[in-house]
Design a protein around this motif. Sequence first.
Motif, PDB file in Angstrom:
ATOM      1  N   THR A  95      22.497   0.440  -2.892  1.00 13.38           N
ATOM      2  CA  THR A  95      21.670  -0.500  -2.134  1.00 13.38           C
ATOM      3  C   THR A  95      22.465  -1.059  -0.964  1.00 13.38           C
ATOM      4  OG1 THR A  95      20.453  -1.140  -4.130  1.00 13.38           O
ATOM      5  CG2 THR A  95      20.292  -2.619  -2.242  1.00 13.38           C
ATOM      6  N   PHE A 108      17.854  -2.533   1.277  1.00 14.48           N
ATOM      7  CA  PHE A 108      17.058  -1.320   1.199  1.00 14.48           C
ATOM      8  C   PHE A 108      17.893  -0.228   0.546  1.00 14.48           C
ATOM      9  CE2 PHE A 108      18.970  -1.593   5.416  1.00 14.48           C
ATOM     10  CZ  PHE A 108      19.555  -0.349   5.598  1.00 14.48           C
ATOM     11  N   PRO A 109      17.254   0.808  -0.001  1.00 10.81           N
ATOM     12  CA  PRO A 109      17.987   1.862  -0.698  1.00 10.81           C
ATOM     13  C   PRO A 109      18.933   2.612   0.238  1.00 10.81           C
ATOM     14  CG  PRO A 109      15.659   1.927  -1.269  1.00 10.81           C
ATOM     15  CD  PRO A 109      15.792   0.982  -0.111  1.00 10.81           C
ATOM     16  N   GLU A 112      17.860   5.626   2.297  1.00  9.71           N
ATOM     17  CA  GLU A 112      17.110   5.423   3.537  1.00  9.71           C
ATOM     18  C   GLU A 112      17.993   5.520   4.779  1.00  9.71           C
ATOM     19  OE1 GLU A 112      13.401   4.652   3.693  1.00  9.71           O
ATOM     20  OE2 GLU A 112      14.045   5.897   1.996  1.00  9.71           O
ATOM     21  N   THR A 118      12.853   2.673   7.960  1.00 12.36           N
ATOM     22  CA  THR A 118      12.600   2.442   6.549  1.00 12.36           C
ATOM     23  C   THR A 118      11.645   1.273   6.375  1.00 12.36           C
ATOM     24  OG1 THR A 118      13.556   1.903   4.393  1.00 12.36           O
ATOM     25  CG2 THR A 118      14.676   0.983   6.319  1.00 12.36           C
ATOM     26  N   LYS A 119      10.695   1.461   5.477  1.00 11.25           N
ATOM     27  CA  LYS A 119       9.791   0.376   5.111  1.00 11.25           C
ATOM     28  C   LYS A 119      10.111  -0.162   3.717  1.00 11.25           C
ATOM     29  CE  LYS A 119       6.020   2.002   8.057  1.00 11.25           C
ATOM     30  NZ  LYS A 119       4.614   2.455   8.109  1.00 11.25           N
ATOM     31  N   LYS A 120      11.174   0.384   3.119  1.00 13.86           N
ATOM     32  CA  LYS A 120      11.560  -0.038   1.773  1.00 13.86           C
ATOM     33  C   LYS A 120      12.557  -1.188   1.845  1.00 13.86           C
ATOM     34  CE  LYS A 120      10.805   4.569  -0.167  1.00 13.86           C
ATOM     35  NZ  LYS A 120      11.419   5.694  -0.916  1.00 13.86           N
ATOM     36  N   VAL A 121      12.216  -2.183   2.639  1.00 15.11           N
ATOM     37  CA  VAL A 121      13.119  -3.302   2.911  1.00 15.11           C
ATOM     38  C   VAL A 121      12.640  -4.546   2.191  1.00 15.11           C
ATOM     39  CG1 VAL A 121      14.166  -4.742   4.702  1.00 15.11           C
ATOM     40  CG2 VAL A 121      13.674  -2.340   5.169  1.00 15.11           C
ATOM     41  N   ARG A 122      13.580  -5.240   1.584  1.00 20.57           N
ATOM     42  CA  ARG A 122      13.276  -6.546   1.020  1.00 20.57           C
ATOM     43  C   ARG A 122      14.039  -7.597   1.811  1.00 20.57           C
ATOM     44  NH1 ARG A 122      12.668  -8.426  -5.248  1.00 20.57           N
ATOM     45  NH2 ARG A 122      12.003 -10.553  -4.790  1.00 20.57           N
ATOM     46  N   ARG A 173      15.516  -5.561  -8.780  1.00 24.98           N
ATOM     47  CA  ARG A 173      15.780  -5.876  -7.378  1.00 24.98           C
ATOM     48  C   ARG A 173      15.786  -7.398  -7.182  1.00 24.98           C
ATOM     49  NH1 ARG A 173      12.586  -2.768  -2.902  1.00 24.98           N
ATOM     50  NH2 ARG A 173      14.402  -3.462  -1.715  1.00 24.98           N
TER      51      ARG A 173
END
Length: 278
Positions: A95, A108-109, A112, A118-122, A173
């Motif tokens: 991560t 994000f992973p 990515e 990337t849309k896999k963002v926190r 997460r």
Amino acid sequence: MPAAVMITMLACKPNTDKYSWPRGYDFNSPEKFIMPESLLEISGITFHQGDGKVVYSVQDEDGLLFKQNWGDARQTNVKFASGGDYEDLAILNETVFVLKSSGTLFSFPFAETRAQNTKKVREWKNILPKGEYESLYADQENQTIYALCKECSVDKKTGDATGYVLNYDAKARGLAVGAEFKIKGEQLEALGHPIKSGLKASAMAKNPRTGEWYILSSVQKLLVIANPDWSIKAVHPLNPADFLQPEGIAFDNEFNLYISNEGDELSAGNILKFKYMP
């Protein structure tokens, strides 16, 4: 040597009493990796699993994570957020974490980093107390993340620099602040470095060989070495001729030390590599 390779060796300079460096590293003759224009304002560096062959970095203005092979000015990047003041990054297992100066964190992973977007963002807003932050470090052994204040209200009257330990639950997460720690201003003063305006830390990393903390201050032009319990062991003034604006620090798995510098109107950004010498 291929044109894309941008490493030079700095000429050896005589040591003076004014500047010093930690045991095992010679600051007189590093490898110097010149950054492209896109990384003029390089503000944080890290490695994945300690692999020094590939550098990951961020810069002050764009929500991009950059990836370069060591010595190769060509880079790829992945967009993870809109423009902002991004100051440091760290990779914990698989991560990626990026620190904004406001204390906001993005994750994000790691997979990515091969993408363009990337849309896999926190996004973690208000997870850290209000203040200005520039230092982030991921501790693989303890599965924790460390963030250190550059300028926080809690430190205004003390000259200390307060930091926070964040615990990460990879499965859920989940990220939460745990303990806090302090770099004591009075210890800096006792070692002959009274700093009325505070340390103003710009980057931090743990030496994997010794467990000591290496803390940079770009404003004060200092490298502070702290023991694992955060007590200050040594303070090394940095030569501004070599360290124009030191904003990033990292170690690889061979214990080599890297310090990145932002550029200016006359000088490009760079990363200096100091090989570990037993």
